[in-house]
Write a protein that holds these residues in place. Structure first.
Motif, PDB file in Angstrom:
ATOM      1  N   THR A 116     -83.688   6.600 -95.254  1.00 54.73           N
ATOM      2  CA  THR A 116     -83.880   5.719 -94.099  1.00 54.73           C
ATOM      3  C   THR A 116     -82.679   5.811 -93.160  1.00 54.73           C
ATOM      4  OG1 THR A 116     -85.244   4.167 -95.371  1.00 54.73           O
ATOM      5  CG2 THR A 116     -84.266   3.333 -93.340  1.00 54.73           C
ATOM      6  N   THR A 117     -81.481   5.826 -93.737  1.00 54.16           N
ATOM      7  CA  THR A 117     -80.257   5.930 -92.937  1.00 54.16           C
ATOM      8  C   THR A 117     -80.242   7.220 -92.120  1.00 54.16           C
ATOM      9  OG1 THR A 117     -78.945   4.592 -94.470  1.00 54.16           O
ATOM     10  CG2 THR A 117     -77.738   6.124 -93.056  1.00 54.16           C
ATOM     11  N   ILE A 118     -80.570   8.332 -92.765  1.00 53.96           N
ATOM     12  CA  ILE A 118     -80.569   9.627 -92.077  1.00 53.96           C
ATOM     13  C   ILE A 118     -81.545   9.614 -90.907  1.00 53.96           C
ATOM     14  CG2 ILE A 118     -81.215  12.062 -92.318  1.00 53.96           C
ATOM     15  CD1 ILE A 118     -80.163  11.817 -95.254  1.00 53.96           C
ATOM     16  N   ILE A 119     -82.737   9.119 -91.140  1.00 52.72           N
ATOM     17  CA  ILE A 119     -83.744   9.096 -90.078  1.00 52.72           C
ATOM     18  C   ILE A 119     -83.323   8.141 -88.967  1.00 52.72           C
ATOM     19  CG2 ILE A 119     -86.149   8.553 -89.516  1.00 52.72           C
ATOM     20  CD1 ILE A 119     -86.857   9.454 -92.364  1.00 52.72           C
ATOM     21  N   ARG A 120     -82.758   6.999 -89.325  1.00 53.32           N
ATOM     22  CA  ARG A 120     -82.298   6.050 -88.312  1.00 53.32           C
ATOM     23  C   ARG A 120     -81.225   6.680 -87.432  1.00 53.32           C
ATOM     24  NH1 ARG A 120     -79.781   1.633 -89.165  1.00 53.32           N
ATOM     25  NH2 ARG A 120     -80.809   0.393 -87.567  1.00 53.32           N
ATOM     26  N   TYR A 121     -80.297   7.413 -88.055  1.00 59.22           N
ATOM     27  CA  TYR A 121     -79.235   8.012 -87.245  1.00 59.22           C
ATOM     28  C   TYR A 121     -79.783   9.107 -86.330  1.00 59.22           C
ATOM     29  CZ  TYR A 121     -74.911  10.086 -85.685  1.00 59.22           C
ATOM     30  OH  TYR A 121     -73.902  10.557 -84.883  1.00 59.22           O
ATOM     31  N   THR A 123     -82.578   9.360 -85.075  1.00 58.65           N
ATOM     32  CA  THR A 123     -83.458   8.816 -84.038  1.00 58.65           C
ATOM     33  C   THR A 123     -82.745   7.727 -83.217  1.00 58.65           C
ATOM     34  OG1 THR A 123     -84.442   7.312 -85.680  1.00 58.65           O
ATOM     35  CG2 THR A 123     -85.605   9.371 -85.235  1.00 58.65           C
ATOM     36  N   GLU A 124     -81.396   7.811 -83.218  1.00 61.39           N
ATOM     37  CA  GLU A 124     -80.587   7.001 -82.297  1.00 61.39           C
ATOM     38  C   GLU A 124     -80.604   5.502 -82.578  1.00 61.39           C
ATOM     39  OE1 GLU A 124     -79.327   8.870 -78.701  1.00 61.39           O
ATOM     40  OE2 GLU A 124     -78.849   9.617 -80.693  1.00 61.39           O
ATOM     41  N   LYS A 125     -80.662   5.121 -83.859  1.00 62.77           N
ATOM     42  CA  LYS A 125     -80.675   3.697 -84.184  1.00 62.77           C
ATOM     43  C   LYS A 125     -79.270   3.119 -84.393  1.00 62.77           C
ATOM     44  CE  LYS A 125     -85.209   3.121 -84.333  1.00 62.77           C
ATOM     45  NZ  LYS A 125     -85.668   4.475 -83.976  1.00 62.77           N
ATOM     46  N   PHE A 126     -78.265   3.980 -84.617  1.00 58.83           N
ATOM     47  CA  PHE A 126     -76.891   3.498 -84.734  1.00 58.83           C
ATOM     48  C   PHE A 126     -75.954   4.670 -84.473  1.00 58.83           C
ATOM     49  CE2 PHE A 126     -77.792   5.087 -88.952  1.00 58.83           C
ATOM     50  CZ  PHE A 126     -76.589   5.559 -89.463  1.00 58.83           C
TER      51      PHE A 126
END
Length: 202
Positions: A116-121, A123-126
């Protein structure tokens, strides 16, 4: 490993002969680029995340909510990837359901927080701090973006029935951040009826 080869392993595991009380398992690798491709978030970003163009259910209903988004653990995962450090294996389970294209789907049993962390990063989530400056993914130098996307993550792909899935889930989650008793029960007792009760009383 290319997605087509990974899907071949999904098919192999899904159709392998199974003996009572045993898991069928195979091992492979998958590039972050392919995991992020076609990733789908729900509105709350807690449940309903899909990877590998919709073929991996990253946050199945029996998993705990995402807890790595604290600016420390999530950043540590990305920092490790940038430095070329291993982040561990992702364990996938084939529940016997098919995607819209007819290929088997997989659920994440172990590694949900990291994936989840990898995908969030990506896709510009943090953002992460590099040399004292915050960088979201697309602000990184191109070579660093390519390094992240080209990183191969080891995965195990298994099947073996719901009871075996639940036993395995409890075993592999003895490490890391401990699950609460309720979170373990959430794995053992899951389904539409349980989800309706959680929706009503949460």
């Amino acid at each position: 490993m290319e997605p087509t080869k990974l899907f071949e392993i999904f098919e192999e595991v899904a159709h392998a002969e199974q003996h009572p009380g045993e898991m069928v398992s195979r091992y492979a690798t998958v590039k972050i680029r392919d995991l992020v491709n076609g990733a789908i978030f729900d509105a709350a970003e807690n449940k309903g995340l899909y990877a590998l163009d919709g073929h991996i259910i990253v946050q199945p209903k029996y998993q705990r909510f995402y807890i790595y988004g604290d600016g420390k653990r999530d950043v540590k995962v990305i920092d490790s990837i940038i430095k070329g450090l291993p982040i561990g294996m992702i364990s996938l389970y084939l529940p016997g359901i098919l995607a819209r294209d007819g290929k088997p789907m997989a659920e994440v049993l172990d590694g949900q927080q990291r994936l989840t962390t990898i995908i969030r990063y990506c896709t510009e989530k943090f953002s992460v701090e590099i040399d004292g400056n915050p960088f979201n993914f697309y602000a990184l130098p191109k070579e660093m973006q390519d390094k992240i996307l080209g990183t191969e993550i080891p995965v195990s792909i298994c099947s073996g029935g719901e009871k075996m899935r639940n036993d395995w889930f409890k075993t592999i989650n003895m490490q890391g951040v401990a699950l609460t008793d309720m979170e373990i029960l959430n794995c053992v007792y899951s389904g539409e009826y349980v989800e309706a009760l959680k929706e009503k009383f949460s």
